[in-house]
Motif scaffolding. Structure first.
Motif, PDB file in Angstrom:
ATOM      1  N   UNK A  66       9.574   4.365   0.916  1.00  0.00           N
ATOM      2  CA  UNK A  66       8.210   3.897   1.083  1.00  0.00           C
ATOM      3  C   UNK A  66       7.547   3.587  -0.254  1.00  0.00           C
ATOM      4  N   UNK A  67       6.268   3.194  -0.169  1.00  0.00           N
ATOM      5  CA  UNK A  67       5.523   2.833  -1.362  1.00  0.00           C
ATOM      6  C   UNK A  67       4.902   4.057  -2.019  1.00  0.00           C
ATOM      7  N   UNK A 123      -2.773  13.408   6.264  1.00  0.00           N
ATOM      8  CA  UNK A 123      -3.553  12.210   5.932  1.00  0.00           C
ATOM      9  C   UNK A 123      -2.598  11.069   5.621  1.00  0.00           C
ATOM     10  N   UNK A 124      -3.140   9.876   5.494  1.00  0.00           N
ATOM     11  CA  UNK A 124      -2.284   8.721   5.188  1.00  0.00           C
ATOM     12  C   UNK A 124      -2.974   7.819   4.183  1.00  0.00           C
ATOM     13  N   UNK A 125      -2.196   7.373   3.207  1.00  0.00           N
ATOM     14  CA  UNK A 125      -2.734   6.494   2.181  1.00  0.00           C
ATOM     15  C   UNK A 125      -2.741   5.046   2.639  1.00  0.00           C
ATOM     16  N   UNK A 126      -3.277   4.135   1.817  1.00  0.00           N
ATOM     17  CA  UNK A 126      -3.893   4.402   0.509  1.00  0.00           C
ATOM     18  C   UNK A 126      -5.245   5.121   0.660  1.00  0.00           C
ATOM     19  N   UNK A 127      -5.603   5.849  -0.401  1.00  0.00           N
ATOM     20  CA  UNK A 127      -6.833   6.623  -0.407  1.00  0.00           C
ATOM     21  C   UNK A 127      -7.924   5.857  -1.139  1.00  0.00           C
ATOM     22  N   UNK A 128      -9.139   6.036  -0.686  1.00  0.00           N
ATOM     23  CA  UNK A 128     -10.267   5.284  -1.225  1.00  0.00           C
ATOM     24  C   UNK A 128     -11.284   6.247  -1.830  1.00  0.00           C
TER      25      UNK A 128
END
Length: 589
Positions: A104-105, A168-173
């Motif tokens: 994954x990224x 939780x799931x990214x991307x985070x802001x």
């Protein structure tokens, strides 16, 4: 110095052997630490809250160890034992590695421009496949708290957030919003609150109330969301309950928001290097990508190694030893600074790991060499240069004058060097712009706004605080005042003044005048305009009109004496007449 509490049995288990208290105290001393106390949780509670409260508390023996404030790598059991093991040559210093995600990224933390109003910086990293036990978890939380109190300056510079990545799931802001628009369930709470409600909730919290002031007056509060809009944290106050870490957590997402990016990088490096030991692949940390509003992209943690080259002679000379290059390199390696001899042995290459953020100058390396060698092992030598100690002339003169002032019936006072603007201006009938006062940029209280330019106001406040004492009150002080001086490299200078005050039912000008004559007699100065001292009438708003004189000595003005103006006396909450003398004693050196 920060104090780290560690369980003795866990410490000995990590070190691979047991010690008596005396042996471990000696080991700490050799390593530059101090075993402050041997205690237990039960003893601490009993001492602070009484025996009744201590019932049922743990009897596990705790070692309280004082650690240098700049050694962030020693603030937890993991870093402490690792450092001691390397120091005793039982293990080699581990190599910390930053790796990319296996599949994954890379996790992303996107910073929006709104954060510039509160906390503009952030860094992030991932501890992948970590295994927590109760003791490891407690140490993980304790390290964050120690860092918050130390390098993070009580969360004002940096705030740490740790989250269960699998929840939780990214991307985070990372953004900032008005308090009314932020709503989430905070850590260990059962319902959701808005940010404004949280501020009211935590205002009485013994732990979190100390951090509210950091953001409560800001128009927007910082907040971190995941891709589904779940709140991870509202730094620097509280994390969200949704992503809280438990003993079952396997993947930890770490974010540090900050007003100082350099401090944030040091904090992140410290946390991940200490606890990457428990990852499936020890001492590896998964990188995360941070994207700034300017489109700048950074990969964290940096975990950078850097190298310094020092000559063997440089280290030997400053420590006061005569060791070979190989021996010096071995000493530094024991202090977590992997070193090797270069070329013909005249120089040593030192590799500074990401855990040693305290190494900022060659002298820091020299200090570590001295610790590893042992201060008690350095032979005492007679200095090559012989000098004779002598008292600083200005202090010597001050001490001599103090003795004779006291012999003259005056009592010495010692007042604050800082005061309010009114104390040196409005209360003395002067304009603050006409004084050469040095102002404090961010005064914590109205009583400490400027550095004093006169000793008189301090003595008047002392009299006001002692009005019930028998009259007359005869006070003096010989201390420094601070005056602006553009010719000095710091823009200000200290000047040593002598101030005396007489407070009674009558002004007592003759007492103060007589004191001036006595001081001049002690300074071996006779009355006279040419080579002596004299006074002449002067006008000063602090003194009563026609009752003020300027004092001249050695051809220059050194101060004034006279009867204080009634307005000045009233503003200091006094009710009787008062006469005063203030002179500069530096011209008499």
């Amino acid at each position: 110095m920060p104090t780290v509490s560690v369980k003795r049995d866990l410490l000995f288990q990590a070190l691979g052997r047991t010690y008596t208290d005396e042996e471990f105290d000696e080991l700490c001393f050799e390593f530059g630490l101090e075993l402050d106390e041997v205690t237990s949780e039960k003893d601490i509670i009993s001492r602070e809250q009484g025996d009744g409260k201590a019932e049922g508390a743990s009897d596990v023996v705790l070692y309280k160890i004082d650690v240098p404030a700049n050694r962030y790598d020693l603030l937890c059991l993991e870093g402490l034992t690792r450092g001691l093991q390397v120091f005793k040559d039982r293990i080699e210093a581990p190599r910390y590695t930053r790796v990319g995600p296996l599949n994954g990224d890379m996790q992303k933390l996107i910073i929006t421009k709104e954060t510039a109003q509160v906390r503009p910086h952030a860094v992030a990293a991932v501890l992948r496949n970590i295994k927590f036990t109760k003791d490891r978890y407690d140490s993980f939380i304790e390290l964050q708290e120690k860092l918050h109190q130390n390098i993070c300056r009580k969360r004002a510079l940096v705030a740490i957030g740790t989250h269960d990545l699998d929840t939780v799931s990214g991307p985070f802001n990372y953004t900032a919003k008005p308090p009314s628009e932020i709503k989430f369930r905070p850590l260990n709470q059962s319902k959701e609150y808005t940010a404004a409600e949280l501020m009211d909730l935590y205002r009485t919290d013994s732990h979190l109330r100390h951090y509210l002031h950091i953001i409560e007056d800001k128009p927007v509060y910082p907040v971190i969301y995941d891709s589904n809009g779940i709140v991870l944290s509202m730094p620097p106050i509280i994390n969200g309950d949704h992503s809280k870490i438990t003993l079952n957590t396997q993947n930890v997402f770490i974010e540090c928001t900050a007003t100082d990016r350099t401090k944030a990088k040091v904090v992140l490096d410290t946390i991940v290097t200490m606890f990457s030991e428990y990852c499936e692949k020890p001492f590896t940390v998964e990188a995360a990508q941070v994207i700034y509003p300017t489109e700048e992209t950074c990969i964290y943690p940096e975990m950078g190694y850097r190298k310094e080259i020092l000559s063997t002679n440089f280290i030997n000379k400053r420590v006061g030893i005569n060791e070979t290059a190989e021996s010096v390199a071995k000493l530094l390696t024991r202090m977590y600074l992997t070193s090797k001899v270069m070329g013909n042995g005249a120089q040593i290459e030192i590799e500074i790991p990401p855990t040693r953020a305290d190494i900022i100058h060659p002298c820091d390396i020299v200090e570590d060499a001295a610790i590893a060698y042992g201060y008690n092992n350095i032979k005492m030598t007679i200095p090559k240069a012989y000098t004779v100690a002598n008292q600083f002339p200005l202090n010597k003169l001050s001490e001599l004058l103090r003795q004779d002032m006291a012999a003259g019936g005056f009592t010495e006072a010692l007042t604050f060097a800082l005061c309010s603007q009114d104390d040196i201006a409005e209360k003395l009938g002067k304009d603050i712009s006409g004084t050469r006062a040095v102002h404090i940029a961010n005064p914590k209280t109205a009583e400490f706004q400027v550095a004093r330019t006169t000793l008189l106001s301090g003595l008047l406040k002392t009299v006001a605080a002692n009005r019930k004492m028998p009259l007359p009150l005869k006070l003096f002080e010989i201390s420094d005042v601070v005056l602006k001086d553009p010719s000095k490299d710091v823009g200000a200078k200290n000047t040593r003044l002598l101030c005396a005050l007489y407070y009674n039912k009558n002004p007592g000008f003759e007492v103060i005048h007589g004191l001036l004559d006595r001081v001049m007699q002690l300074l071996e100065l006779k009355p006279g305009k040419e080579n002596g001292y004299y006074i002449q009438a002067a006008e000063d708003s602090t003194f009563f009109p026609g009752r003020c004189a300027e004092i001249f000595a050695k051809g220059q003005s050194i101060g004034k004496l006279g009867v204080l103006h009634p307005d000045v006396i009233t503003k200091f909450e006094l009710t009787m007449p008062c006469s005063a003398l203030e002179i500069d004693i530096e011209p008499f050196l």
